[in-house]
Design an enzyme around this catalytic site. Structure first.
Site, PDB file in Angstrom:
ATOM      1  N   GLY A  21      44.142 -84.746 119.693  1.00  0.00           N
ATOM      2  CA  GLY A  21      44.665 -85.512 118.566  1.00  0.00           C
ATOM      3  C   GLY A  21      43.716 -85.489 117.400  1.00  0.00           C
ATOM      4  N   GLY A  23      42.840 -87.803 113.541  1.00  0.00           N
ATOM      5  CA  GLY A  23      43.105 -88.907 112.631  1.00  0.00           C
ATOM      6  C   GLY A  23      42.629 -88.531 111.251  1.00  0.00           C
ATOM      7  N   GLY A  24      42.393 -89.536 110.433  1.00  0.00           N
ATOM      8  CA  GLY A  24      41.974 -89.298 109.068  1.00  0.00           C
ATOM      9  C   GLY A  24      40.600 -88.685 108.952  1.00  0.00           C
ATOM     10  N   MET A  25      39.722 -88.958 109.903  1.00  0.00           N
ATOM     11  CA  MET A  25      38.339 -88.502 109.811  1.00  0.00           C
ATOM     12  C   MET A  25      37.924 -87.510 110.880  1.00  0.00           C
ATOM     13  SD  MET A  25      36.233 -92.033 108.984  1.00  0.00           S
ATOM     14  CE  MET A  25      35.478 -91.827 110.559  1.00  0.00           C
ATOM     15  N   ALA A  26      38.583 -87.507 112.016  1.00  0.00           N
ATOM     16  CA  ALA A  26      38.048 -86.758 113.149  1.00  0.00           C
ATOM     17  C   ALA A  26      39.130 -86.015 113.913  1.00  0.00           C
ATOM     18  CB  ALA A  26      37.316 -87.710 114.093  1.00  0.00           C
ATOM     19  N   VAL A  28      39.815 -84.793 117.955  1.00  0.00           N
ATOM     20  CA  VAL A  28      39.388 -84.953 119.345  1.00  0.00           C
ATOM     21  C   VAL A  28      40.019 -83.827 120.146  1.00  0.00           C
ATOM     22  CG1 VAL A  28      39.351 -86.449 121.372  1.00  0.00           C
ATOM     23  CG2 VAL A  28      39.186 -87.458 119.081  1.00  0.00           C
ATOM     24  N   LYS A  43      34.703 -85.277 120.155  1.00  0.00           N
ATOM     25  CA  LYS A  43      35.114 -85.793 118.846  1.00  0.00           C
ATOM     26  C   LYS A  43      34.221 -85.182 117.780  1.00  0.00           C
ATOM     27  CE  LYS A  43      36.001 -90.097 116.378  1.00  0.00           C
ATOM     28  NZ  LYS A  43      36.039 -91.573 116.494  1.00  0.00           N
ATOM     29  N   ASP A 138      40.100 -99.187 113.887  1.00  0.00           N
ATOM     30  CA  ASP A 138      41.367 -98.483 114.064  1.00  0.00           C
ATOM     31  C   ASP A 138      42.005 -98.827 115.416  1.00  0.00           C
ATOM     32  OD1 ASP A 138      43.397 -96.775 113.275  1.00  0.00           O
ATOM     33  OD2 ASP A 138      42.388 -94.969 113.964  1.00  0.00           O
TER      34      ASP A 138
END
Length: 143
Positions: A21, A23-26, A28, A43, A138
């Site tokens: 998956g 997200g906005g920053m990372a 995984v 990550k 989050d």
């Protein structure tokens, strides 16, 4: 970004298997730790440019603090470092179970008997983080 490296060996230790998956920053990803002979989640930060320096500092702090949290409902951090491409990373528990978001998306309803123990575990985990000075930014079913 790690997806371009899927299937490759990172730091002579981690074989990338798939993306779990992002997200906005990372991002995984799932990897096999060839030293410890287990699957781990890796990550990495995915942002670039002028914001990356501040984000790297925050990411490094996140890894150090999370590694100190010891609670059965909080993932464990195993390794931290820099990949060959310059990205910071940390490895953590890989949990091959559906997350709460998947249960909701699939229409699996929770009754009081199952929801209360889940919420108790969640609040205990968040409490353990707060005791270490960590405020999770989050909290959501997928996390």
């Amino acid at each position: 970004m790690l997806m371009a490296l899927e299937g490759q060996l990172l730091n002579n230790r981690y074989r990338l298997l798939s993306e779990l998956g992002q997200g906005g920053m990372a991002v995984v990803s799932l990897a096999e730790d060839l030293v410890l002979k287990r699957k781990v989640a890796i990550k990495t930060i995915k942002l670039e440019g002028h914001a990356k320096k501040a984000l790297n500092r925050r990411f490094r702090q996140e890894a150090k603090i999370c590694a100190k949290i010891s609670h059965p409902n909080v993932i464990s951090i195993y390794d931290f470092g820099t990949l060959e491409n310059g990205e910071l990373f940390y490895t953590m528990d890989y949990l091959p179970y559906p997350d709460l978001h998947q249960f909701v998306r699939e229409g699996k309803l929770f009754d009081e008997d199952s929801l209360i123990p889940i919420m108790k575990q969640l609040t205990e985990a968040v409490g353990a983080c707060h005791e270490m000075g960590v405020i999770h930014r989050d909290i959501k079913g997928a996390n």
